[in-house]
Write a protein that holds these residues in place. Sequence first.
Motif: not given
Length: 986
Positions: A475-480
């Motif tokens: 799983w991956q969560n990216t906040n850009n």
Amino acid sequence: MNNLIKTLSCSLLFLFVVVESTHAQVAKMYSGTVTDVDTHEPIIGVNVILKNAQTGTITDVSGNFSISAPAGSTLVLSYIGYATKEVKLDTNISLKVEMKEDQNQLSEVVVIGYGVVKKSDITGAVASVSSKQFKDQPVKRVEDILQGRTAGVAVTSVNGMPGGAVKVRVRGTTSLNTSNDPLYVIDGVMSGGLNVNPADIQSIEVLKDASATAIYGSRGANGVVLVTTKKGVEGKVQVYADVAVGVSNMLKKYDLLNAYEYATALKEYNGIQFGEDEMEAYKNGSKGIDWQNLMLQTGISQDYKLGISGGSAKNRYLISANLLDMKAMTITTKYQRAQLRINLDNDLAKWLTLSTRINASRTYNHNSGIDIMNFLNYSPTMEMKDLVTGVYNMDPYNSVNGNPYGARVADYGDSYGYTLNTNVDLTFKILKGLTLSVQGAANYSHSPAYSFTSSFSKPGQLSAMENSSRMNLFWQNTNNVTYNTNFDDHQLTVTAVFEASGSEGRNLILSGTDLANEFVGYWNAGNAKIRDGKNSYAAEAMVSGLGRIMYNYKGKYMLTGSFRADGSSKFQKSNKWGYFPSGAVAWDIAKENFMGGQDIVQQLKLRGSFGVVGNQSIGAYSTLGMLTPTNTDGYGSNVIHTGYWTGNMATPGVTWESTYQYNVGLDATVLDGRLSFTAEWFRKDTKDLLLRKPVPQYNGGGSFWVNQGEIRNSGFEFTVSATPFANKNSFGWETTLNASFLQNKIVDLAGSDFIVGENYTSIGAGPIQIKKVGHPVGSFYLYEWANFNNQGANLYKRQSDGSLTTNPGADDLITKGQAEPTWTFGWNNTFTWKNWTLNLFINAALGQDRLNVSRYAMSSMTGEYRFISLSDAYYEGWDKVENKTDAVYASHKNSDNRNYADSDFWLEDASFVKLKNISLSYNIPKRITKIADIQVSVSAQNLLTLTKYTGMDPEVYSETAYGFNGVDMGSYPVPRTFTFGMKLNF
């Protein structure tokens, strides 16, 4: 009164003009999509500039843009390879813009980590491959796209079997005991591989230097491969279908002794007698086994692709499917792959966009493993099967291993792979130039495998079965957050990202031996008299924060700086965090005033960068102290007791492996983009290696992790792209040539001068390869062959005094050769004439060696293989030639002769030049067919190989438990394939 009326009329007229003028100057928010006029695919990174103003933006990965502008103004859209287009704005705020190709333009845009940037503004080393560069080739896997098309990227088909392993190295090998594979990122999500339908790919970018890769921190040490998939576009529904059928065969076979020659040799060397009738049958071919013809067949592949895309201004979609069915060159082997992709882009509001990516796949392998070296050494004079028992016979004269045909038809194995990749991205347009992207992704995989061993496959074989299951969830969560602004001659892009990711894996294995019956194969473990089972679980996680600033002044001076911090669960306490900075500068000399008086050079950019990236590719819990259970009988009794022994030594001080990268580059573009050139120099120093250090046996044996050692990779890269002829209606020619020179060297090995592995005892050899300071990774550890003595025995050089001996010792082994190439080349050519297209793609690797253990096994009567099967070993051996100076192989009769697999006699130059693809296609336009644009094609892959190597294929090598690199032990060659295809675009 009349004057009053006139005054009021004039005032109202003036007021109306002012209001209308003011209304015309009120800015509106315009949004739109930019696509290719022919392919209808979105174009990433198009410059969208308000004419006669400093306001501008670029299209995103979906080809979308938004810009604030007054009605009546004009937008100017530009992109490399396309004609600049102007769009007059009116009251319609939703725009659909189509751009047409034009070779005489300069402004290329590529995807980089966590953003998009014009290539003219890039300060690091980034190689880009668009779908147009491989659309004329029947590509079945993504790795084939990278091979030979990107300087500094070495792609090796370790195994030519369908679905076989492919090794990708970006600028060399950086680690000894951990992974050297690059990081793969698909649509912004990190992936363990390239599970993508090639037809779904819009572009591939390879980030090579630290300026480009440091944004990925601890995952970027081996380079980063970014894959962007296609998106749906607004407008008419687009449907495409692609069908390709291929026929494959082995490009080269060994010249083996036939049954008659083999029987003659057996009589000559071993005194084995065959009857006259039997010899006559061998001679006329009515008896005997041709093992290569028996085990090999014509391979057939069928590749079907189907896609549909379209949508409205606010909702766009792309749905694609791919089915690949391959029957291999080896009997009973087949491979299948099915994939489904759904890409959705929805504008929920003017300030909010939702992007959804779903990819599902299933793979199936049947009998994927085969021992080629075994069947090359099996006797052609033997009887295949015991007609009474039905058991497949062992070889009475040569190989001690099981019957290769019996292993293919009596035994069988099936393995499956199920994957589901999901990716959802919400993009918020907060303020002008300020966006927030919140991305969540999950990748699930399940890999069950089943195998069955029959008691009929060879004498004395116990029937057996095994079931295994591997499940993994990533799983991956990216906040850009990205801010992009222009002011006067300055352009600034600031990116800040918080990212968290993790994975967990579960493994289960159940096995059984001596089955009560074989009717159900591997399905009923209860049939087994002896059963065993084990399982395991592992989990890991990482938290990251990063920032990047990109500054551009007048397109002349560019600066990029980034910093990333990664926290890994694999390391302990204060060592959990790693910090990875990078910086790069660039100067485009062509934009200087003193270059303004000429129109030949459009770009002349100098680049320089430095950065640090990391590697944490060790297993979960590897730094913790672990005990391993051991079962043993008690002293003086048969009672089994369980005890515990050191399994994994605690190493709390171990931390990140770090690679320090330096890069200097030059980009030049002349003649309005018809000729471009890129040159790079780089150096990668990998320090604090994650190295397994051995423990002496008196301390318990085994090994443990340390941060010691250093490897250096340095070299040059060159890429030249040209369009000598650009008229598609008459004759067009586009060509790209790339070359890479790589020098790999071990600088330090934790204080040791060298490290060797286990002896390869089954063929009577030592460790074969060595890791030694001052030499490249993949060096060989061999005896130095020095001709024959007067009796035809092999002579070897003593390293102590230079004398010759037939019986060398361990002190006589030398370090020699290298498994990896020094130079790699790729040359892609596309010729067009009216509706015809011809593609030629050539790939080359120079300076690599292969230890041909297959030739040794067929020539030496040593170890597992007790007799010769290679024709040259018989006819060109010392015993057969009249002039002994013509002898190529040693005497098979001399009892003093010794053959060693770890001798440089078997080390061969494996440099090669391959015609990887030649294809000819003809396009029939829709105006003629009335149904669709149709392209029919015929092509050949691996049609021709130029090499001195005597094995089947100089590119491949064997995968073994010993971890050898560049050792050919019956390596499965890449097949020669003829492909017939048809593409339809409705």
